[in-house]
Design an enzyme around this catalytic site. Structure first.
Site, PDB file in Angstrom:
ATOM      1  N   GLU A   1       0.869  -1.182   0.000  1.00 38.90           N
ATOM      2  CA  GLU A   1       0.000   0.000   0.000  1.00 38.90           C
ATOM      3  C   GLU A   1       0.911   1.239   0.000  1.00 38.90           C
ATOM      4  OE1 GLU A   1      -3.239  -0.190   2.807  1.00 38.90           O
ATOM      5  OE2 GLU A   1      -4.225   1.550   1.914  1.00 38.90           O
TER       6      GLU A   1
ATOM      7  N   HIS B   1      -4.111  -6.511   5.864  1.00 37.46           N
ATOM      8  CA  HIS B   1      -5.450  -6.422   5.351  1.00 37.46           C
ATOM      9  C   HIS B   1      -5.506  -6.434   3.817  1.00 37.46           C
ATOM     10  CE1 HIS B   1      -5.359  -1.882   4.431  1.00 37.46           C
ATOM     11  NE2 HIS B   1      -4.132  -2.221   4.776  1.00 37.46           N
TER      12      HIS B   1
ATOM     13  N   ASP C   1       0.779  -3.361   9.111  1.00 31.42           N
ATOM     14  CA  ASP C   1      -0.405  -2.639   9.605  1.00 31.42           C
ATOM     15  C   ASP C   1      -1.007  -3.264  10.874  1.00 31.42           C
ATOM     16  OD1 ASP C   1      -0.623  -0.515   7.761  1.00 31.42           O
ATOM     17  OD2 ASP C   1      -1.553  -1.827   6.286  1.00 31.42           O
TER      18      ASP C   1
ATOM     19  N   TYR D   1      -8.282   1.869  14.938  1.00 33.59           N
ATOM     20  CA  TYR D   1      -7.647   1.310  13.741  1.00 33.59           C
ATOM     21  C   TYR D   1      -8.251  -0.056  13.417  1.00 33.59           C
ATOM     22  CZ  TYR D   1      -3.730   0.418  10.545  1.00 33.59           C
ATOM     23  OH  TYR D   1      -2.967   0.158   9.439  1.00 33.59           O
TER      24      TYR D   1
ATOM     25  N   HIS E   1       2.634   1.604  11.728  1.00 36.44           N
ATOM     26  CA  HIS E   1       2.081   2.902  12.155  1.00 36.44           C
ATOM     27  C   HIS E   1       2.111   2.975  13.676  1.00 36.44           C
ATOM     28  CE1 HIS E   1       0.481   3.744   8.161  1.00 36.44           C
ATOM     29  NE2 HIS E   1      -0.132   2.576   8.164  1.00 36.44           N
TER      30      HIS E   1
END
Ligand code: FEO
Length: 397
Positions: free
Chosen positions: A80, A144, A163, A191, A224
């Protein structure tokens, strides 16, 4: 320079000012970070990169700990753009470096960047020696994206989870034991609720698989937010609970109201919930942040949707929340609907139908009241709330 463990560095970029993510889909009230890590062993390994606009800051951080030309491997846990955006810039320096990807990463690499990079595909359990220690790879398909992957560093016992276990949280520190625990946990839940819920069945399987590998975990370093250093398995246990759809004995009332009648119905339904010992929050779909609403719904067992009827339908602010409810596929929720109307009165039924479409069990018939509720109808609202609360509590028995 931020060192996780000897020879392992955080080289990412902190974005203090970002307030929206995935375009404008996801609110990030506390900013975010794009975490990238550099491992210096006999081989030099870069794990993930950052979003393209922050490339310069990333390269500065990277140069503090290594000469970029010395990087042997780049592990791309996920393509991503928030993690791969700076990859083309890095590849300008090291065009022949090996990029380690999952099987799914081949397609996401090529479809995003259309380059003929040197990709090495790994699968769960594969190991690559980097000198003293090894990298162990764990595919995390659909956590994901189809390409998502975790990478584990032996010796230092760090799980680079991309993630998963992340939070949109900017901080001067990189460790969970050095920041406000409440804030971080709240962002981790938000999240999960807003991004990972549709993939919950993969979460439990993946956690079982990782536990089955018997790898000791000293740190979980997501892509993150902060790194889980103190009690790292705490967030894994939370994910396990969240994935099972366990929720609190509470209700979120999400509504919008043209002239206050639907709000009044909501407030009196809330009195009924309270009388039956069920806590609640009342959120206006037009003024509350949509992702915060979703996080609150995620935590609660019950959801009550209310809208005035206009043009034979809903007030439009409810629709983005409903679209999320359908897409996120929450499990084990119960709901009902209500609203005020003037002449046609379709909204409560439309809302009930949407709840069913989102697989939320509708516990009782809609409550609809013409124009402003009178005293008798306000009593009906309280009764509606009590009945809903009693049925919700029965779900826990
Ligand atoms: Fe943070 Fe799926 O990217």
């Amino acid at each position: 320079m931020k060192e996780l463990k000897k020879g392992v560095y955080w080289v990412g970029a902190t974005d203090w000012k970002v307030r929206h993510f995935h375009g404008y889909e996801l609110s990030t009230h506390r900013g975010s970070t794009y975490n990238s890590y550099l491992i210096k062993d006999e081989k030099t390994v870069l794990i993930d990169t950052v979003w393209e606009p922050l490339t310069d800051r990333f390269l500065e951080n990277l140069r503090e700990v290594t000469d970029i030309s010395k990087i042997d491997y780049i592990v791309m846990n996920h393509f991503e753009p928030d993690h791969s955006g700076a990859l083309p810039a890095i590849m300008e320096y090291i065009p022949n470096a090996t990029i380690i990807v999952s099987k799914g990463g081949v397609e996401t690499s090529k479809r995003h960047y259309h380059k003929d990079w040197n990709l090495k595909v790994v699968k769960t359990g594969d190991r690559i020696s980097i000198g003293k220690n090894e990298l162990v790879f764990i595919e995390a398909t659909m956590l994901h994206w189809p390409d998502s992957m975790f990478t584990y560093l032996t010796g230092e016992n760090i799980l680079f989870s991309n993630d998963a276990f992340g939070q949109h949280f900017a901080s001067s520190s990189i460790f969970n034991d050095e920041v406000d625990e409440f804030e971080v946990n709240q962002e981790a839940l938000k999240y999960y609720a807003n991004i990972l819920t549709p993939f919950s069945r993969f979460v439990t399987k993946k956690i079982d698989q990782i536990k089955g590998l018997g790898l000791p975990v000293d740190m979980i370093a997501p892509s993150h937010g902060i790194i889980w250093r103190k009690d790292p398995m705490m967030i894994v246990d939370k994910y396990y609970e969240w994935a099972k759809g366990n929720s609190e004995k509470s209700v979120v009332i999400v509504y919008n109201s043209m002239w206050g009648a639907t709000y009044k119905i909501a407030a009196f339904i809330a009195k009924g919930l309270e009388a039956s010992g069920v806590s609640y929050k009342i959120l206006n779909a037009a003024t509350a942040d949509r992702n915060d609403i979703i996080a609150e719904i995620f935590k609660s067992k019950g959801i009550l949707l209310g809208s005035s009827t206009v043009n034979n339908g809903l007030l439009t602010s409810l629709l983005p929340v409903i679209e999320d409810l359908i897409g996120l596929k929450f499990i084990n929720k119960v709901g009902a609907s209500f609203g005020s109307y003037g002449w046609s009165g379709e909204s409560p039924k439309i809302l009930s139908d949407y709840l069913s479409k989102a697989n939320i069990k509708v516990l009782q018939d809609e409550l609809k009241i013409k124009y402003m509720p009178d005293d008798k109808e306000l009593e009906d609202c309280i009764t509606f709330g009590k009945n809903f609360a009693d049925k919700l509590l029965q779900e826990f028995e």
